[in-house]
Design a protein around this motif. Structure first.
Motif, PDB file in Angstrom:
ATOM      1  N   GLN A   1       0.828  -1.199   0.000  1.00  0.00           N
ATOM      2  CA  GLN A   1       0.000   0.000   0.000  1.00  0.00           C
ATOM      3  C   GLN A   1       0.869   1.259   0.000  1.00  0.00           C
ATOM      4  O   GLN A   1       0.582   2.231  -0.707  1.00  0.00           O
ATOM      5  CB  GLN A   1      -0.905  -0.006   1.236  1.00  0.00           C
TER       6      GLN A   1
ATOM      7  N   GLU B   1      -3.714   6.576  -2.909  1.00  0.00           N
ATOM      8  CA  GLU B   1      -4.872   6.613  -3.794  1.00  0.00           C
ATOM      9  C   GLU B   1      -5.039   5.342  -4.616  1.00  0.00           C
ATOM     10  O   GLU B   1      -5.942   5.240  -5.446  1.00  0.00           O
ATOM     11  CB  GLU B   1      -4.758   7.804  -4.756  1.00  0.00           C
ATOM     12  N   ALA B   2      -4.169   4.350  -4.414  1.00  0.00           N
ATOM     13  CA  ALA B   2      -4.206   3.125  -5.222  1.00  0.00           C
ATOM     14  C   ALA B   2      -5.416   2.273  -4.852  1.00  0.00           C
ATOM     15  O   ALA B   2      -5.832   2.198  -3.687  1.00  0.00           O
ATOM     16  CB  ALA B   2      -2.929   2.328  -5.036  1.00  0.00           C
ATOM     17  N   SER B   3      -5.978   1.604  -5.856  1.00  0.00           N
ATOM     18  CA  SER B   3      -7.107   0.696  -5.637  1.00  0.00           C
ATOM     19  C   SER B   3      -6.593  -0.634  -5.094  1.00  0.00           C
ATOM     20  O   SER B   3      -5.395  -0.939  -5.196  1.00  0.00           O
ATOM     21  CB  SER B   3      -7.843   0.478  -6.952  1.00  0.00           C
ATOM     22  N   PRO B   4      -7.472  -1.453  -4.517  1.00  0.00           N
ATOM     23  CA  PRO B   4      -7.034  -2.771  -4.027  1.00  0.00           C
ATOM     24  C   PRO B   4      -6.378  -3.618  -5.112  1.00  0.00           C
ATOM     25  O   PRO B   4      -5.405  -4.327  -4.839  1.00  0.00           O
ATOM     26  CB  PRO B   4      -8.340  -3.394  -3.541  1.00  0.00           C
ATOM     27  N   ALA B   5      -6.881  -3.526  -6.338  1.00  0.00           N
ATOM     28  CA  ALA B   5      -6.277  -4.300  -7.419  1.00  0.00           C
ATOM     29  C   ALA B   5      -4.851  -3.809  -7.710  1.00  0.00           C
ATOM     30  O   ALA B   5      -3.931  -4.603  -7.954  1.00  0.00           O
ATOM     31  CB  ALA B   5      -7.128  -4.204  -8.673  1.00  0.00           C
ATOM     32  N   GLN B   6      -4.664  -2.505  -7.671  1.00  0.00           N
ATOM     33  CA  GLN B   6      -3.334  -1.954  -7.907  1.00  0.00           C
ATOM     34  C   GLN B   6      -2.373  -2.337  -6.778  1.00  0.00           C
ATOM     35  O   GLN B   6      -1.207  -2.643  -7.024  1.00  0.00           O
ATOM     36  CB  GLN B   6      -3.419  -0.435  -8.046  1.00  0.00           C
TER      37      GLN B   6
ATOM     38  N   GLU C   1      -2.547  -5.010  -4.954  1.00  0.00           N
ATOM     39  CA  GLU C   1      -2.225  -6.431  -5.109  1.00  0.00           C
ATOM     40  C   GLU C   1      -1.209  -6.635  -6.238  1.00  0.00           C
ATOM     41  O   GLU C   1      -0.309  -7.481  -6.130  1.00  0.00           O
ATOM     42  CB  GLU C   1      -3.495  -7.220  -5.387  1.00  0.00           C
TER      43      GLU C   1
END
Length: 350
Positions: free
Chosen positions: A45, A51-56, A58
């Motif tokens: 993270q 600002e990253a999404s959970p997919a990013q 991962e």
């Protein structure tokens, strides 16, 4: 004993120091790796950004290998360090090593000037204090040395900045060079760059910007060098091998400069190697006070930006520089001090 066999103890000493340095660096790498795991929060993270999404996040986790077992991560970390990969800065999106190499020359310039200034202050004063031992001058020097040794560098920097720069206007208050000068950047060392450019006015300006940071750092270290060298000189002057020199009618100046000082300088040189790391560490706050663009400013900005990888990578780089400098000082003493060579030869016989 042949010349080749006489040189073997020195080779063994150098080999032992190199092995111990490698082990020290391995311990430093292990400590930095442990710090990356001990810091609260998700590494993926942090690397991906808030600002990253959970997919990013991962995807970053898989790209950085954070889903692998801890032992595998450690092995990869050591491998990357051996290849010069200290990680990527979150704030600049550049390799940390590249960022540090851009700012380290400025810090190195400050540290070199601080070291030279400290020795230029400490050596003649220590010689004079040992010459007139227990005099009023000697006692005054010791009091000043204790006071200077107890002053935090950042406090002295703020005081010098306020008095000498802000109130009296004798020296620039901050920065590395005035905006009036434009000099091609070749070495990232302002003083050296101005010399290479042949601009004497810019050179003088760069030196004026360097004076206050160097004095602020040098006060503490000059006190340490003074105390060490004075004690060594007094011990040498009271030793047995000085007696025949005096019996031959040698003047005190000759005894001091030709016999006492060369034999007493060894501990001071060793101390200089040990204090080099402290100089770099102290420069962090001093550079921040005076607005110099060195490792200190880089670390301060990284802390403010919560750039974990930049902070740890810079710490690892500075630690490696300190370890290597200590080895070089030890090897230098082995080469120039016959007493150390004799001790190594005596130890090998035992």
């Amino acid at each position: 004993m042949s010349a080749q066999s006489k040189g073997l103890p020195g080779v063994f000493f150098a080999a032992r120091r190199l092995v111990s340095t490698v082990l020290t660096l391995l311990g430093l790498v292990t400590l930095v790796f442990a710090m990356t795991k001990a810091i609260p929060g998700d590494e993926a993270q942090v690397a991906a950004g808030p600002e990253a999404s959970p997919a990013q996040v991962e995807a970053v986790r898989q790209r950085m290998g954070l889903d692998a077992p801890l032992a595998v991560q450690y092995g990869r970390f050591v491998g990357h360090v051996l290849q010069g990969d200290l990680g990527t800065s979150i704030s600049t999106q550049q390799p940390v090593l590249d960022d540090v190499l851009k700012v380290f020359p400025s810090t190195l310039e400050l540290v070199i000037v601080t070291l030279l200034l400290s020795l230029l202050l400490a050596v003649p004063v220590a010689v004079a204090a040992a010459t007139w031992r227990d005099s009023a001058f000697d006692r005054a020097c010791r009091v000043v040395a204790v006071a200077a040794g107890g002053m935090p560098a950042f406090w002295l920097a703020l005081l010098a900045q306020y008095v000498l720069a802000s109130r009296w206007g004798l020296l620039p208050i901050s920065g590395q060079q005035s905006l009036d000068f434009s000099v091609p950047v070749r070495t990232q060392m302002p003083v050296v760059d101005t010399l290479l450019a042949g601009d004497l006015a810019a050179f003088a300006d760069a030196v004026r910007h360097l004076v206050l940071p160097a004095i602020s750092l040098a006060a503490f270290f000059a006190a340490q060098f003074f105390r060490t060298l004075r004690a060594s000189l007094i011990a040498i002057l009271e030793s047995d091998f000085i007696v025949p020199v005096r019996a031959k009618g040698a003047s005190f100046a000759r005894i001091m400069l030709r016999h006492a000082l060369p034999n007493a300088i060894g501990p001071t040189v060793t101390l200089a190697g040990v204090l080099l790391g402290m100089m770099i560490g102290s420069s962090v706050l001093v550079e921040s006070v005076f607005g110099r663009q060195g490792v200190g400013a880089y670390l301060s900005n990284a802390v403010e930006q919560k750039d974990t990888y930049a902070v740890l990578g810079a710490v690892l780089f500075v630690g490696a520089v300190v370890c290597v400098s200590n080895v070089l000082v030890d090897l230098l003493l082995l080469a120039v001090d016959p007493r150390i060579r004799a001790a190594q030869l005596h130890g090998s016989k035992r």
